[in-house]
Structures are given as C-alpha cells and as structure tokens.
Design a protein around this motif. Structure first.
Motif, PDB file in Angstrom:
ATOM      1  N   ARG A   1      43.593  51.244  41.219  1.00 19.46           N
ATOM      2  CA  ARG A   1      42.802  51.329  39.990  1.00 19.46           C
ATOM      3  C   ARG A   1      42.108  50.013  39.649  1.00 19.46           C
ATOM      4  NH1 ARG A   1      47.787  54.141  37.344  1.00 19.46           N
ATOM      5  NH2 ARG A   1      47.353  56.345  37.653  1.00 19.46           N
ATOM      6  N   THR A   2      42.651  48.894  40.107  1.00 18.26           N
ATOM      7  CA  THR A   2      42.141  47.589  39.657  1.00 18.26           C
ATOM      8  C   THR A   2      41.585  46.731  40.784  1.00 18.26           C
ATOM      9  OG1 THR A   2      44.359  46.617  39.881  1.00 18.26           O
ATOM     10  CG2 THR A   2      43.774  47.524  37.728  1.00 18.26           C
ATOM     11  N   LYS A   3      41.501  47.254  41.992  1.00 22.38           N
ATOM     12  CA  LYS A   3      41.070  46.391  43.106  1.00 22.38           C
ATOM     13  C   LYS A   3      39.642  45.883  42.941  1.00 22.38           C
ATOM     14  CE  LYS A   3      39.777  50.037  46.434  1.00 22.38           C
ATOM     15  NZ  LYS A   3      39.888  51.200  45.542  1.00 22.38           N
ATOM     16  N   HIS A   4      38.847  46.574  42.141  1.00 22.72           N
ATOM     17  CA  HIS A   4      37.490  46.085  41.893  1.00 22.72           C
ATOM     18  C   HIS A   4      37.489  44.805  41.058  1.00 22.72           C
ATOM     19  CE1 HIS A   4      38.555  48.488  38.376  1.00 22.72           C
ATOM     20  NE2 HIS A   4      37.635  47.813  37.693  1.00 22.72           N
ATOM     21  N   LEU A   5      38.638  44.471  40.438  1.00 20.72           N
ATOM     22  CA  LEU A   5      38.744  43.242  39.653  1.00 20.72           C
ATOM     23  C   LEU A   5      39.214  42.060  40.490  1.00 20.72           C
ATOM     24  CD1 LEU A   5      40.645  44.727  36.550  1.00 20.72           C
ATOM     25  CD2 LEU A   5      38.179  44.364  36.765  1.00 20.72           C
ATOM     26  N   MET A   6      39.576  42.305  41.732  1.00 23.25           N
ATOM     27  CA  MET A   6      40.246  41.292  42.538  1.00 23.25           C
ATOM     28  C   MET A   6      39.270  40.475  43.367  1.00 23.25           C
ATOM     29  SD  MET A   6      43.453  43.589  43.925  1.00 23.25           S
ATOM     30  CE  MET A   6      44.460  44.569  42.808  1.00 23.25           C
ATOM     31  N   ASN A   7      39.549  39.181  43.464  1.00 26.34           N
ATOM     32  CA  ASN A   7      38.781  38.348  44.387  1.00 26.34           C
ATOM     33  C   ASN A   7      39.368  38.487  45.786  1.00 26.34           C
ATOM     34  OD1 ASN A   7      41.010  36.541  44.747  1.00 26.34           O
ATOM     35  ND2 ASN A   7      40.460  35.504  42.841  1.00 26.34           N
ATOM     36  N   PRO A   8      38.712  37.990  46.825  1.00 20.33           N
ATOM     37  CA  PRO A   8      39.183  38.183  48.205  1.00 20.33           C
ATOM     38  C   PRO A   8      40.624  37.727  48.437  1.00 20.33           C
ATOM     39  CG  PRO A   8      36.933  37.397  48.222  1.00 20.33           C
ATOM     40  CD  PRO A   8      37.381  37.347  46.789  1.00 20.33           C
ATOM     41  N   GLN A   9      41.022  36.605  47.827  1.00 19.53           N
ATOM     42  CA  GLN A   9      42.386  36.126  48.020  1.00 19.53           C
ATOM     43  C   GLN A   9      43.403  37.126  47.481  1.00 19.53           C
ATOM     44  OE1 GLN A   9      43.351  32.752  45.622  1.00 19.53           O
ATOM     45  NE2 GLN A   9      45.434  32.527  46.447  1.00 19.53           N
ATOM     46  N   VAL A  10      43.129  37.658  46.293  1.00 19.67           N
ATOM     47  CA  VAL A  10      44.038  38.621  45.681  1.00 19.67           C
ATOM     48  C   VAL A  10      44.045  39.925  46.467  1.00 19.67           C
ATOM     49  CG1 VAL A  10      44.529  39.938  43.588  1.00 19.67           C
ATOM     50  CG2 VAL A  10      43.766  37.574  43.418  1.00 19.67           C
ATOM     51  N   LEU A  11      42.885  40.331  46.984  1.00 22.15           N
ATOM     52  CA  LEU A  11      42.821  41.563  47.776  1.00 22.15           C
ATOM     53  C   LEU A  11      43.721  41.492  48.999  1.00 22.15           C
ATOM     54  CD1 LEU A  11      39.068  42.656  47.716  1.00 22.15           C
ATOM     55  CD2 LEU A  11      41.038  44.012  46.985  1.00 22.15           C
ATOM     56  N   VAL A  12      43.809  40.331  49.611  1.00 18.88           N
ATOM     57  CA  VAL A  12      44.693  40.173  50.775  1.00 18.88           C
ATOM     58  C   VAL A  12      46.139  40.438  50.375  1.00 18.88           C
ATOM     59  CG1 VAL A  12      45.622  38.524  52.438  1.00 18.88           C
ATOM     60  CG2 VAL A  12      43.164  38.603  52.001  1.00 18.88           C
ATOM     61  N   LEU A  13      46.552  39.879  49.236  1.00 20.34           N
ATOM     62  CA  LEU A  13      47.917  40.102  48.761  1.00 20.34           C
ATOM     63  C   LEU A  13      48.120  41.550  48.325  1.00 20.34           C
ATOM     64  CD1 LEU A  13      48.363  36.839  46.660  1.00 20.34           C
ATOM     65  CD2 LEU A  13      49.460  37.361  48.846  1.00 20.34           C
ATOM     66  N   ALA A  14      47.111  42.124  47.678  1.00 25.17           N
ATOM     67  CA  ALA A  14      47.220  43.515  47.233  1.00 25.17           C
ATOM     68  C   ALA A  14      47.347  44.460  48.418  1.00 25.17           C
ATOM     69  CB  ALA A  14      46.006  43.892  46.390  1.00 25.17           C
ATOM     70  N   ARG A  15      46.668  44.128  49.489  1.00 29.37           N
ATOM     71  CA  ARG A  15      46.733  44.965  50.683  1.00 29.37           C
ATOM     72  C   ARG A  15      48.169  45.047  51.220  1.00 29.37           C
ATOM     73  NH1 ARG A  15      42.471  46.527  54.143  1.00 29.37           N
ATOM     74  NH2 ARG A  15      43.238  47.375  56.118  1.00 29.37           N
ATOM     75  N   ARG A  16      48.941  43.976  50.984  1.00 27.38           N
ATOM     76  CA  ARG A  16      50.345  43.995  51.409  1.00 27.38           C
ATOM     77  C   ARG A  16      51.101  45.130  50.721  1.00 27.38           C
ATOM     78  NH1 ARG A  16      55.095  41.886  49.181  1.00 27.38           N
ATOM     79  NH2 ARG A  16      53.902  41.095  47.401  1.00 27.38           N
ATOM     80  N   ILE A  17      50.798  45.341  49.438  1.00 21.38           N
ATOM     81  CA  ILE A  17      51.441  46.438  48.709  1.00 21.38           C
ATOM     82  C   ILE A  17      51.006  47.778  49.288  1.00 21.38           C
ATOM     83  CG2 ILE A  17      51.488  47.619  46.474  1.00 21.38           C
ATOM     84  CD1 ILE A  17      51.376  44.887  45.142  1.00 21.38           C
ATOM     85  N   VAL A  18      49.700  47.930  49.535  1.00 22.97           N
ATOM     86  CA  VAL A  18      49.189  49.184  50.092  1.00 22.97           C
ATOM     87  C   VAL A  18      49.841  49.469  51.436  1.00 22.97           C
ATOM     88  CG1 VAL A  18      47.129  50.422  50.823  1.00 22.97           C
ATOM     89  CG2 VAL A  18      46.995  48.874  48.881  1.00 22.97           C
ATOM     90  N   GLU A  19      49.897  48.474  52.306  1.00 17.55           N
ATOM     91  CA  GLU A  19      50.466  48.663  53.642  1.00 17.55           C
ATOM     92  C   GLU A  19      51.945  49.039  53.576  1.00 17.55           C
ATOM     93  OE1 GLU A  19      49.591  44.915  55.420  1.00 17.55           O
ATOM     94  OE2 GLU A  19      47.601  45.530  56.131  1.00 17.55           O
ATOM     95  N   ALA A  20      52.700  48.353  52.717  1.00 18.06           N
ATOM     96  CA  ALA A  20      54.138  48.611  52.640  1.00 18.06           C
ATOM     97  C   ALA A  20      54.432  50.017  52.139  1.00 18.06           C
ATOM     98  CB  ALA A  20      54.802  47.567  51.740  1.00 18.06           C
ATOM     99  N   VAL A  21      53.737  50.438  51.082  1.00 16.17           N
ATOM    100  CA  VAL A  21      54.015  51.759  50.510  1.00 16.17           C
ATOM    101  C   VAL A  21      53.525  52.865  51.436  1.00 16.17           C
ATOM    102  CG1 VAL A  21      53.628  53.275  48.540  1.00 16.17           C
ATOM    103  CG2 VAL A  21      53.933  50.829  48.175  1.00 16.17           C
ATOM    104  N   VAL A  22      52.360  52.672  52.047  1.00 20.27           N
ATOM    105  CA  VAL A  22      51.851  53.684  52.989  1.00 20.27           C
ATOM    106  C   VAL A  22      52.783  53.812  54.182  1.00 20.27           C
ATOM    107  CG1 VAL A  22      50.006  54.159  54.644  1.00 20.27           C
ATOM    108  CG2 VAL A  22      49.438  53.551  52.295  1.00 20.27           C
ATOM    109  N   ARG A  23      53.271  52.689  54.685  1.00 16.87           N
ATOM    110  CA  ARG A  23      54.195  52.746  55.824  1.00 16.87           C
ATOM    111  C   ARG A  23      55.459  53.527  55.467  1.00 16.87           C
ATOM    112  NH1 ARG A  23      54.221  47.803  56.723  1.00 16.87           N
ATOM    113  NH2 ARG A  23      56.061  47.200  55.517  1.00 16.87           N
TER     114      ARG A  23
END
Length: 400
Positions: A146-168
């Motif tokens: 819901r909020t990834k459009h608010l994130m800068n590239p550095q934060v997106l990298v960290l946020a992707r960790r959450i996406v990867e972990a939950v999807v896995r």
C-alpha cells in the motif's frame, strides 16, 4: 514490598490509569507495557473523548465547581504519561524495540498490524531503521504494497525483504496443497493398480456384501476395488485470473500472485494473471516471480470490472476448456450492464466463469451482493475461496 497481583495488573493495563485507585500501581515491567500500549492506542480519538468526559465529571464531583468537561478532562484524564515531551521522544523504532521486549509474538503481530492499519503509522514500513528491525509477516507485506509508492530506492530494497520472506513462506505452505489437487482425478473405470488414494469404497462394499458377518457386523473384504486416474496433460486448459487491485483486495492480490505461481508449471494448464483498476495490466510474464509481480502492483484507485472481463474474454482460446476467475469485491465503477452481458456471453459459449469475493486464507468477503447475484443469475459461480479450494475447483473442472 508486596508484589502486585497479576490479575489486578492485567485489569490495570486494560482499564488504564483511572483504575489505579482500585488495582494499585503497576510494577515496573507492567508500567513499560502500559506505556507501549498508550503510545499506540492513546491516539484513538474516541478514547480521548472518553477520558475528557471522565475527567470533567470527576472534577465536578470533587470540588463542586462548574468547569466544563473539556477543561476538567484536560487535567484529570489520567494520561500523565503523555504529558511533556514524551510522544516526540519515543520514536517508532524505540516503540518496536519495546514491544519486542515486552510482549509475546502474537501480541507483537497484533500491535504492528494496528499501528499500520488502524493508525496509519507508515514509518513501520517506510523508515529504513524500522524496516531493518521488523520481522516479516503478512500484515507488513500488505502495508508495503500500500505504501511502496512513498519509498525511496534504499527503503524499497529493505521493503523487498519483507515481500520475499512472506511470499516464500506462502509458497512453501500453499504449493503442496494446491498441487495435490492435480495429482489426477478419479475416473469411473476400474483399475488393477492398487493404491490407497484410488480406493473405491462404495464399489468395494457392493462387491463384498456376500461376506457380511451378522455376529460381528463386519464385512470381510476379499475383493477390494480401485479406480483409475486420468492424466491432466491430455487436454490443454486455460485459467485466466483477473485480480482487482483496489485497496480492500490487498490480501487477495497477494494470494492470487502466489496461487498463479503455484499453478504455472502444472501440465495441462496455461495460467494468465491480469490485474486491474480502471486500467488493465497483463502480468502473465511475471507469474513465475510473484515477488516482482507484487512489487509492480499499484493498489487503490477506481475499479472497472467490465473492462477487465472484456479483456479476459479476448484471451479465451477454447471456451469449453477455459476457467475465467474474477477476484473482486464487485463494487463496479464501470458499466454494470456491459459486465453482465460479457459474463453471460462467456457462460453461454461454455466458459466456466468464477467470481471470487475473496481469495485468501480467511475467505471472509465484503462485497456488493446485488451485482454478485446478477452475475450468478447468468450462470457464473460466485463465492469466496482459499487458494487450495480454487485449485480444487480448477482440478474438478479439468477432470470432467
């Protein structure tokens, strides 16, 4: 010094500072828990109003003055912890550290969910310091989307960790369940290949009734019966998943992406995944990478179900070998009449149309019942399903 009664402490945490006259002051650890809870739930506007009313009445009863409730409440609300500079000093990072120290895992997940979903504390998923501390879970994944459009590239990298972990974690849990539905459907033909999962209970009972023993009330099985299973790659089927990207459908978007990935490589099934709001986006090329797929979704905005279904209809190769599943809350922002006409046409040509008001593990839908009923009246199947049940539905239709 006598230790505080645990039951009284629990009530003190539930009722807040005004209850201390009856429960006594909390212990140091309980006070820390109370502060952590107040940092979050003290934002509740209704709680503030209740405290103001309670404080104003207490002032009026205590000294007989006629102060307004607002004035009395400001001084006697019982929320001393929030006086001064504390709210600005305690950051989201500090709060997360505190709750992970003070509460069990189930409570932590509830507090994190409420912080994001009830109080809009987006720092939980947009602050790199916070993201580096949180444990990935489904609530945080929904918040990231819901909020990834608010994130800068550095934060997106960290946020992707959450996406990867939950999807896995979802893939590991859902893949066996979904694929088990495609191990082959039972055919009516008898089989000499004896396997437990192909055991034909009713045929076995009928074949062995002559061996029934009235004394023991048991049947001696001398001639067990089994059935054959069809192989699914004989005839090609299509599954076209159309997924509503509106904010209320976040959980269904996540599970649709993971379900499509689970179904992608199954023999005999060709899967398409299309997301839509007022525009339609074909994400089929990303189905094998649900993490990338989810990072491309744009949640929110309007909804044009009719346009999405019309696009899905253009993908149908063989109507009688196609399942078109629309995952949506049925709150149509487009042309309802066009939607009903398109669905009716698909059903009449032999396509299995499935309307899913929810596709997630809870399968608790909130949807427009009137439009859903109109689609059901045209011959569409309408309901809410878990991913495993959707896979079973597809498998059953393919086995006919």
């Amino acid at each position: 010094m006598t230790a505080p009664d645990p039951e009284l402490e629990r009530w003190r945490l539930i009722l807040g500072a005004p209850a201390e006259a009856h429960t006594g002051a909390p212990s140091s650890k309980a006070a820390d828990r109370d502060a952590a809870l107040d940092w979050l739930y003290g934002r509740d506007a209704e709680l503030e109003r209740r405290h103001i009313r309670r404080g104003g009445l207490a002032r009026k009863r205590g000294d007989g003055t006629e102060e307004s409730e607002g004035n009395g409440g400001a001084e006697a609300s019982g929320r001393d912890r929030r006086a001064g500079s504390e709210p600005s000093v305690l950051t989201t990072v500090d709060w997360l550290d505190d709750i992970h120290r003070l509460f069990p895992r189930e409570t932590i997940e509830r507090l994190e969910r409420d912080a994001v979903e009830s109080y809009g504390i987006h720092e939980v998923v947009t602050d790199p310091d916070v993201l580096s501390r949180v444990k990935p879970n489904a609530t945080l994944l929904r918040a990231v989307l819901r909020t990834k459009h608010l994130m800068n590239p550095q934060v997106l990298v960290l946020a992707r960790r959450i996406v990867e972990a939950v999807v896995r974690e979802l893939l590991e849990r859902l893949t066996p369940e979904i694929r088990s539905s495609f191990s082959g459907t039972r055919a009516r033909r008898p089989s000499r290949f004896r396997q437990a999962r192909n055991f034909d209970f009713h045929a076995t009972i009928r074949a062995n009734l002559a061996h029934y023993d009235p004394a023991t009330r048991r049947i001696a099985i001398e001639n067990p019966r089994f059935v054959s299973r069809t192989r699914r790659h004989i005839e090609q089927w299509q599954l076209i998943l159309l997924v509503d990207q509106s904010a209320s459908m976040t959980a269904s978007v996540i599970h649709s992406a993971v379900t499509a990935a689970c179904l992608w490589s199954l023999p005999g099934l060709r899967t398409h995944l299309i997301t839509f709001d007022t525009a339609v986006v074909d994400l089929t090329q990303d189905v094998t990478d649900p993490v990338e797929l989810l990072m491309k979704t744009q949640l929110g905005g309007g909804t044009d179900i009719a346009k999405a279904v019309a696009y899905g209809a253009t993908l149908v190769d063989n109507p009688r070998r196609t399942i078109l599943a629309v995952v949506t809350d049925f709150y149509e922002g487009g042309d309802e009449h066009r939607l009903v006409r398109t669905v009716r046409g698909l059903v009449e040509q032999g396509t299995q149309v499935l309307g899913l008001a929810a596709l997630d593990e809870e399968a608790n839908p909130d949807y427009d019942h009137d439009l859903a009923q109109r689609l059901a009246d045209t011959g569409a199947h309408v309901g809410a399903m878990t991913p495993g049940r959707l896979a079973a539905f597809v498998a059953e239709r393919m086995g006919r």
